[in-house]
Design a protein around this motif. Structure first.
Motif, PDB file in Angstrom:
ATOM      1  N   ALA A  56       0.746  -1.249  -0.015  1.00  0.00           N
ATOM      2  CA  ALA A  56      -0.013  -0.017   0.054  1.00  0.00           C
ATOM      3  C   ALA A  56       0.985   1.352  -0.089  1.00  0.00           C
ATOM      4  O   ALA A  56       0.379   2.116   0.578  1.00  0.00           O
ATOM      5  CB  ALA A  56      -1.111  -0.142   1.168  1.00  0.00           C
ATOM      6  N   LEU A  57       1.926   1.278  -0.491  1.00  0.00           N
ATOM      7  CA  LEU A  57       2.706   2.464  -0.753  1.00  0.00           C
ATOM      8  C   LEU A  57       2.025   3.553  -1.615  1.00  0.00           C
ATOM      9  O   LEU A  57       1.794   4.894  -1.143  1.00  0.00           O
ATOM     10  CB  LEU A  57       4.131   2.369  -1.657  1.00  0.00           C
ATOM     11  CG  LEU A  57       4.844   3.379  -1.952  1.00  0.00           C
ATOM     12  CD1 LEU A  57       5.289   4.009  -0.624  1.00  0.00           C
ATOM     13  CD2 LEU A  57       6.104   2.837  -2.616  1.00  0.00           C
ATOM     14  N   GLU A  58       1.399   3.072  -2.437  1.00  0.00           N
ATOM     15  CA  GLU A  58       0.254   3.805  -3.193  1.00  0.00           C
ATOM     16  C   GLU A  58      -1.146   3.459  -2.547  1.00  0.00           C
ATOM     17  O   GLU A  58      -1.672   2.532  -2.730  1.00  0.00           O
ATOM     18  CB  GLU A  58       0.270   3.756  -4.669  1.00  0.00           C
ATOM     19  CG  GLU A  58      -0.371   4.885  -5.479  1.00  0.00           C
ATOM     20  CD  GLU A  58      -2.107   4.840  -5.669  1.00  0.00           C
ATOM     21  OE1 GLU A  58      -2.572   3.987  -4.723  1.00  0.00           O
ATOM     22  OE2 GLU A  58      -2.313   5.422  -6.554  1.00  0.00           O
ATOM     23  N   PRO A  59      -1.567   4.323  -1.640  1.00  0.00           N
ATOM     24  CA  PRO A  59      -2.648   4.152  -0.595  1.00  0.00           C
ATOM     25  C   PRO A  59      -4.087   3.507  -1.220  1.00  0.00           C
ATOM     26  O   PRO A  59      -4.667   2.966  -0.580  1.00  0.00           O
ATOM     27  CB  PRO A  59      -2.844   5.430   0.142  1.00  0.00           C
ATOM     28  CG  PRO A  59      -1.726   6.057   0.092  1.00  0.00           C
ATOM     29  CD  PRO A  59      -1.152   5.822  -1.617  1.00  0.00           C
ATOM     30  N   ASP A  60      -4.283   3.739  -2.590  1.00  0.00           N
ATOM     31  CA  ASP A  60      -5.459   3.297  -3.169  1.00  0.00           C
ATOM     32  C   ASP A  60      -5.355   1.554  -3.401  1.00  0.00           C
ATOM     33  O   ASP A  60      -6.338   0.968  -4.038  1.00  0.00           O
ATOM     34  CB  ASP A  60      -6.005   4.059  -4.378  1.00  0.00           C
ATOM     35  CG  ASP A  60      -6.355   5.322  -3.852  1.00  0.00           C
ATOM     36  OD1 ASP A  60      -7.178   5.349  -3.095  1.00  0.00           O
ATOM     37  OD2 ASP A  60      -6.370   6.304  -4.578  1.00  0.00           O
ATOM     38  N   LEU A  61      -4.137   1.169  -3.391  1.00  0.00           N
ATOM     39  CA  LEU A  61      -3.970  -0.394  -3.738  1.00  0.00           C
ATOM     40  C   LEU A  61      -3.487  -0.931  -2.346  1.00  0.00           C
ATOM     41  O   LEU A  61      -2.310  -0.686  -1.988  1.00  0.00           O
ATOM     42  CB  LEU A  61      -3.204  -0.611  -4.954  1.00  0.00           C
ATOM     43  CG  LEU A  61      -3.203  -0.041  -6.093  1.00  0.00           C
ATOM     44  CD1 LEU A  61      -2.323  -0.401  -6.922  1.00  0.00           C
ATOM     45  CD2 LEU A  61      -4.923  -0.423  -6.525  1.00  0.00           C
ATOM     46  N   ARG A  62      -4.160  -1.824  -1.909  1.00  0.00           N
ATOM     47  CA  ARG A  62      -3.945  -2.553  -0.652  1.00  0.00           C
ATOM     48  C   ARG A  62      -3.301  -3.751  -0.511  1.00  0.00           C
ATOM     49  O   ARG A  62      -3.310  -4.291  -1.739  1.00  0.00           O
ATOM     50  CB  ARG A  62      -5.090  -2.481   0.387  1.00  0.00           C
ATOM     51  CG  ARG A  62      -6.035  -1.395   0.385  1.00  0.00           C
ATOM     52  CD  ARG A  62      -5.293  -0.051   0.834  1.00  0.00           C
ATOM     53  NE  ARG A  62      -4.755  -0.162   2.349  1.00  0.00           N
ATOM     54  CZ  ARG A  62      -4.142   1.052   2.880  1.00  0.00           C
ATOM     55  NH1 ARG A  62      -3.960   2.109   1.931  1.00  0.00           N
ATOM     56  NH2 ARG A  62      -3.818   0.825   4.013  1.00  0.00           N
TER      57      ARG A  62
END
Length: 309
Positions: A62-68
């Motif tokens: 989830a570095l890019e918060p919209d992908l967990r």
């Protein structure tokens, strides 16, 4: 014992944002804020970023918060490269490993999908659906290729990915703001500067003709919202030209850019952070995004010479 008087809220935008970051941000964004605004070290940022690195050389967790979820994804890896670029660490063995990951997850034409199918089974935003055979996406490939070229990284994967970006950018007839931002990220780093300037000029005409940038914030209600976007998910000149030397800066007059930056500065909220304008689909992702957006807002304002504190 007498009660201590309540302390007054921080006065400057930077001080208010700092309090917001310490209250809400992940360790990575705390380290990034310290690096950009408090003379913190790059080593600390890179150490925090390494926690998101997978064994395959890509970034996940989830570095890019919209992908967990834990799996590496192109969007996470693009985010990681932007962080490395911002601290002057986008090179060497670490980036060679990233390029090997990009090669492994690229599509048949050598570019990157928006989401690799390995995301299936983990939560993700509804506006980034997972499909079995995803096509190449300028949205993901453009920023990655642009940042690698800007840092003079050379890898076999880059040749086909660069050609994909040129073809995608030069064939755009209708578009939406995030795709244009990705195109700008590519063009600002592309080695062929004359070709990049010509492509950017055409994109600037497209942005103005299709009203993809709000040129007068007082009239933003008259601007169209792209299909699938949130009701207030409009874009402004500063969203395309985050630094003055971006090719996108040429698309706007000084007055238009000044009004855009005024709007950006005014968007700081009472808690010291900046809001997200896209659709919030989960409390955790929204909370994690706001410090990221806050750091980028401050960096944009400072890059354009606006005082932040």
């Amino acid at each position: 014992m007498a009660e201590k008087p309540l302390s007054s809220p921080p006065a400057t935008p930077l001080a208010r944002a700092e309090r917001f970051v310490w209250l809400t941000a992940r360790v990575l964004e705390q380290r990034r804020f310290a690096y950009h605004f408090l003379r913190g070290g790059a080593d600390q940022v890179e150490t925090a970023l390494a926690a998101y690195l997978g064994e395959d050389g890509g970034y996940g967790h989830a570095l890019e918060p919209d992908l967990r979820g834990p799996v590496s994804q192109p969007l996470h890896t693009a985010h990681g490269l932007r962080v490395l670029d911002s601290i002057g660490r986008c090179g060497g063995p670490r980036v060679e490993r990233i390029c090997r990951y990009l090669t492994d997850v690229s599509t048949h034409d050598g570019a990157l999908p928006a989401i690799h199918p390995s995301q299936r089974g983990y939560p993700s935003a509804p506006f980034v659906p997972v499909v079995d055979s995803p096509p190449s996406a300028l949205l993901t490939t453009g920023p990655v290729v642009g940042v690698l070229h800007r840092n003079q990284v050379w890898h076999a994967w880059l040749f086909r990915a660069t050609e994909f970006c040129w073809s995608a950018v030069e064939s755009l007839e209708t578009s939406h703001p995030y795709e244009i931002e990705a195109a700008v990220a590519f063009l600002d780093g592309a080695p062929d500067r004359s070709r990049a300037e010509a492509a950017a000029y055409r994109l600037g005409c497209l942005v103005r003709d299709q009203r993809l940038a709000v040129l007068d914030p007082d009239e933003e209600g008259d601007y169209p919202v792209a299909e699938g976007y949130a009701p207030e998910e409009l874009h402004f000149p500063h969203d395309y030209a985050r630094v003055p030397d971006s090719l996108a800066s040429r698309w706007f007059t000084d007055k238009e850019m000044a009004r855009s930056l005024d709007r950006l500065a005014a968007d700081q909220q009472q808690d010291g952070g900046w809001p997200i304008r896209w659709r919030a689909w989960a409390p955790g992702s929204a909370l994690e995004w706001r410090p990221i957006v806050t750091i980028e807002a401050l960096r944009t304002l400072r890059a354009h010479g606006r005082p932040v504190g």
